[in-house]
Enzyme design. Structure first.
Site, PDB file in Angstrom:
ATOM      1  N   ARG A 263       0.795  -1.568   0.225  1.00 36.29           N
ATOM      2  CA  ARG A 263       0.073  -0.338  -0.106  1.00 36.29           C
ATOM      3  C   ARG A 263       0.657   1.404   0.391  1.00 36.29           C
ATOM      4  NH1 ARG A 263      -4.749  -2.229   4.305  1.00 36.29           N
ATOM      5  NH2 ARG A 263      -5.893  -4.128   2.792  1.00 36.29           N
ATOM      6  N   ARG A 278       1.792   1.247  10.685  1.00 35.27           N
ATOM      7  CA  ARG A 278       1.401   1.287   9.365  1.00 35.27           C
ATOM      8  C   ARG A 278       2.830   1.316   8.479  1.00 35.27           C
ATOM      9  NH1 ARG A 278      -1.439   5.458  10.513  1.00 35.27           N
ATOM     10  NH2 ARG A 278      -3.761   4.832  10.364  1.00 35.27           N
ATOM     11  N   GLU A 350      -7.305  -0.021  14.954  1.00 34.99           N
ATOM     12  CA  GLU A 350      -7.669  -1.310  14.217  1.00 34.99           C
ATOM     13  C   GLU A 350      -6.915  -1.838  13.121  1.00 34.99           C
ATOM     14  OE1 GLU A 350      -9.465   0.163  11.002  1.00 34.99           O
ATOM     15  OE2 GLU A 350      -8.919  -1.449   8.995  1.00 34.99           O
ATOM     16  N   SER A 353     -10.620  -5.333   9.394  1.00 37.92           N
ATOM     17  CA  SER A 353     -11.747  -5.157   9.214  1.00 37.92           C
ATOM     18  C   SER A 353     -12.537  -5.577   7.882  1.00 37.92           C
ATOM     19  CB  SER A 353     -11.165  -3.268   7.839  1.00 37.92           C
ATOM     20  OG  SER A 353     -12.308  -3.580   6.910  1.00 37.92           O
ATOM     21  N   ARG A 392      -0.234  -5.922  12.276  1.00 35.08           N
ATOM     22  CA  ARG A 392       0.066  -5.148  13.436  1.00 35.08           C
ATOM     23  C   ARG A 392      -0.560  -6.199  14.828  1.00 35.08           C
ATOM     24  NH1 ARG A 392      -4.535  -0.896  11.293  1.00 35.08           N
ATOM     25  NH2 ARG A 392      -2.602   0.424   9.887  1.00 35.08           N
TER      26      ARG A 392
END
Length: 432
Positions: A263, A278, A350, A353, A392
Site C-alpha cells: 500500500r 502502518r 484497528e 476490518s 499489527r
RNA sequence: GCUGAGGUAGCCUAGCCCGGUAAGGCGCCAGCCUUGAAAGCUGGUGGCGAUCUCGCCGCGGGAGUUCGAAUCUCCCCCUCAGCGCCA
C-alpha cells in the site's frame, strides 16, 4: 456497482440510501446516471431501427437475387443506411460507456444496521472483550522494542527502500510465521481453503473490486505493464471467479488468502511512527467468502466471530465497532472493525476490518450464480475480513507482552509454532 | 523471447478455404411415458431494449471492406504446445 434495475424501478429507495452517506455528490451522480440511462435507451432504440431496416433490406436483396430479379432499388436504399447507423451507434456506445462510468462511481447501498454518522468518531462500539491494561508505565512502543532487541532495522530499510519499509530479523520473523500458521490452522478448521493468490493483478479485475479513488491512492503500479501490486489478498480472491457462473450448490465458498499487502497510502495518514503499525508492505491472512445473497448477513457475523476468536486466543483485549455511514467506504454495505488495545498508546487501534460487500464486487466482476451449470441472473455476494495482519498483531503483542527485563513473552497459542519457546529475546546476527 | 495451433452460447464441438437468419452434442428445465426412477420421445434452455405475440445484439477485443461479415483484410489481447531462458 448498483443494479440498473434498482436505478430504474426504485430510484427513491436508492436516493434515500445514498443520502445516508452524507455526501451530496453521490446524489448528483445518481441523478446523472438516471438521465444517462434514459438517453442511452432512446439512442439504443434509434440504432436498433437502423439495424432492423438493414437486416430487412439485406434479406430482400438476397431473396431477389435468388429469383434472378434485379435488386437495384433496394441496393440504393441500403447504400444510404450505414451513414445514419454509424452516427446512431456511436451515440449509443458513448452514452452507454458514460452511463456506466457514472454508475461505477456510485458506492454500494448501505445495510439498514449501519449507524448514521459523519466519520470514525461516530462509529458505534458493539462489543468489548478482555481487560485493557490501564496506564502505560515504563512500557515501550513496539518499534522501540524491535530496535532494542535487534529484531528490526528501520534506518537501513529507509535507506534501501524509503520510509514505511522494514527489515524484520531473528525471532520476530518466527513470530510472524507463527501468527500466519496459527491463523491459517484456525481457519482450516472452520472450512476455509488456503489460497496463495497472485500478488499482482491486471487493471480490469482491479477496477471490479475496489473504488477508483483507492486505486489512485494506494496501488503500486508496475511500470510498463498492466499490473498492480495487490493491496490485500481480498482483491485477487474476489477476482478468482472473474466472469464465471458459480453453482449455487457450491456456495458458500470459504477461502483463506495468504499474501503480502502493498500500500502506498498517498493522501492518507502516511507512515506515522517508527515501527510496523502502518507500513507499505505487510503479511495478512484474509478470510473471504462467496455467498448466496440470503446467507451473507449470517456469514458476515461468522467472519467477525472468527476474527474475534483469534484475538481472544491471543489474549489481546479488543472492541468491535460498527462502522458508521460516513466512514464505511465505497464497496462495503456494512463493516465491522476490530480494534485491539495498545497499552503503550492507551488506545484501541484497528487490527481487523470485516465487510459485507453484497453484490457490489460480483456485479463489477461479472460473476453470476447458476443452478447446475445453467446461468442465472442472480449475483452472489462477497464478504471479506482480516483474520490476522501479522504486522499489527506483532505490534500489539510487543506492546502487551513485553516484560520488565526487556524480553517479550510469546503468547501461549503461538508457542507450538515457535519450538515451544516462552519468550523472544535479543537477536544477534549469527545463526539463530 | 521464437515458432506453431487455437479463442464459437453454462460446457464441448461444426461452420471459416468459397460472405446471405449460428448447426449439433452434453448438461439443465418442462411435458409425455412409468408405481417411482432411468432410458426413450417432444419442446425449451444467452444478453439488451421495447410500444412486451416485437426488435436488436451475441462467434476473444477493436477497426476496415461490403447492401450484408463467425466467414475477407488490418491491428491488438489472451490461452495452449514445442523450443529458448530460468528459482
Amino acid at each position: 456497482m448498483i443494479d440498473v434495475e434498482l436505478l430504474r424501478n426504485r430510484p427513491e429507495k436508492v436516493e434515500e440510501n445514498l443520502a445516508r452517506r452524507r455526501n451530496p455528490e453521490y446524489l448528483r451522480l445518481f441523478a446523472e446516471a438516471r438521465a444517462k440511462d434514459a438517453e442511452w435507451r432512446a439512442a439504443l432504440l434509434e440504432a436498433d431501427h437502423f439495424r432492423r431496416r438493414r437486416n430487412e433490406l439485406s434479406r430482400e436483396i438476397a431473396a431477389a437475387r435468388r429469383e434472378a430479379k434485379s435488386p437495384t432499388a433496394l441496393e440504393e436504399e441500403a447504400r444510404g443506411l450505414p451513414e445514419g447507423l454509424r452516427a446512431a451507434e456511436q451515440r449509443e456506445h458513448e452514452l452507454h460507456a458514460s452511463r456506466d462510468a457514472v454508475l461505477r462511481r456510485i458506492p454500494n447501498l448501505l445495510d439498514d444496521a449501519v449507524p448514521y454518522g459523519k466519520d470514525d468518531s461516530e462509529n458505534v462500539v458493539v462489543a468489548t472483550w478482555g481487560e485493557p491494561i490501564r496506564g502505560a508505565g515504563e512500557r515501550k512502543a513496539h518499534g522501540d522494542v524491535l530496535e532494542a532487541l535487534g529484531l528490526a532495522e528501520f534506518d537501513r530499510a529507509r535507506r534501501a527502500s524509503g520510509a514505511g519499509f522494514y527489515y524484520l530479523e531473528g525471532d520476530v520473523v518466527l513470530l510472524d510465521l507463527a501468527l500466519q500458521r496459527f491463523a491459517l490452522d484456525f481457519l482450516r478448521g472452520r472450512g476455509f481453503t488456503p489460497v496463495e493468490p497472485p500478488f499482482l493483478l491486471r487493471r480490469e479485475p482491479y477496477e471490479g473490486v475496489t473504488d477508483l479513488a483507492d486505486f489512485e491512492n494506494v496501488m503500486y503500479k508496475i511500470e510498463g505493464e498492466d499490473l498492480y501490486l495487490i493491496a490485500t489478498s481480498e482483491h485477487p480472491l474476489a477476482a478468482l471467479y472473474l466472469g464465471e457462473i458459480l453453482e449455487e450448490e457450491r456456495l458458500p465458498i470459504r477461502l483463506a488468502g495468504l499474501s503480502y499487502s502493498f500500500r502506498r497510502e498517498i493522501g492518507g495518514h502516511g507512515v506515522d511512527q517508527k515501527g510496523i503499525f502502518r507500513v507499505h508492505q505487510f503479511f495478512k491472512i484474509e478470510q473471504f467468502i462467496f455467498a448466496r445473497p440470503e446467507d451473507s448477513p449470517r456469514l458476515h457475523e461468522e467472519l467477525r466471530a472468527n476474527a474475534e476468536e483469534l484475538f481472544r486466543r491471543l489474549k489481546v483485549p479488543y472492541r468491535v465497532v460498527n462502522v458508521c455511514t460516513g466512514d464505511v467506504g465505497t464497496v462495503a454495505a456494512k463493516k465491522y472493525d476490530i480494534e485491539a488495545w495498545f497499552p503503550r498508546q492507551q488506545a484501541y487501534r484497528e487490527v481487523v476490518s470485516c465487510s459485507n460487500c453484497t453484490d457490489y464486487q460480483s456485479r463489477r466482476l461479472g460473476i453470476r450464480m447458476g443452478k447446475a451449470g445453467r446461468p442465472g441472473k442472480v449475483v452472489p455476494h462477497t464478504l471479506n475480513s482480516t483474520a490476522i495482519a501479522t504486522s499489527r498483531a506483532i505490534a500489539v503483542i510487543l506492546e502487551q507482552y513485553q516484560r520488565p527485563d526487556g524480553s517479550v513473552e510469546v503468547p501461549e497459542v503461538l508457542r507450538p509454532y515457535m519450538d515451544g519457546r516462552e519468550a523472544i529475546a535479543v537477536a544477534s546476527k549469527g545463526p539463530s
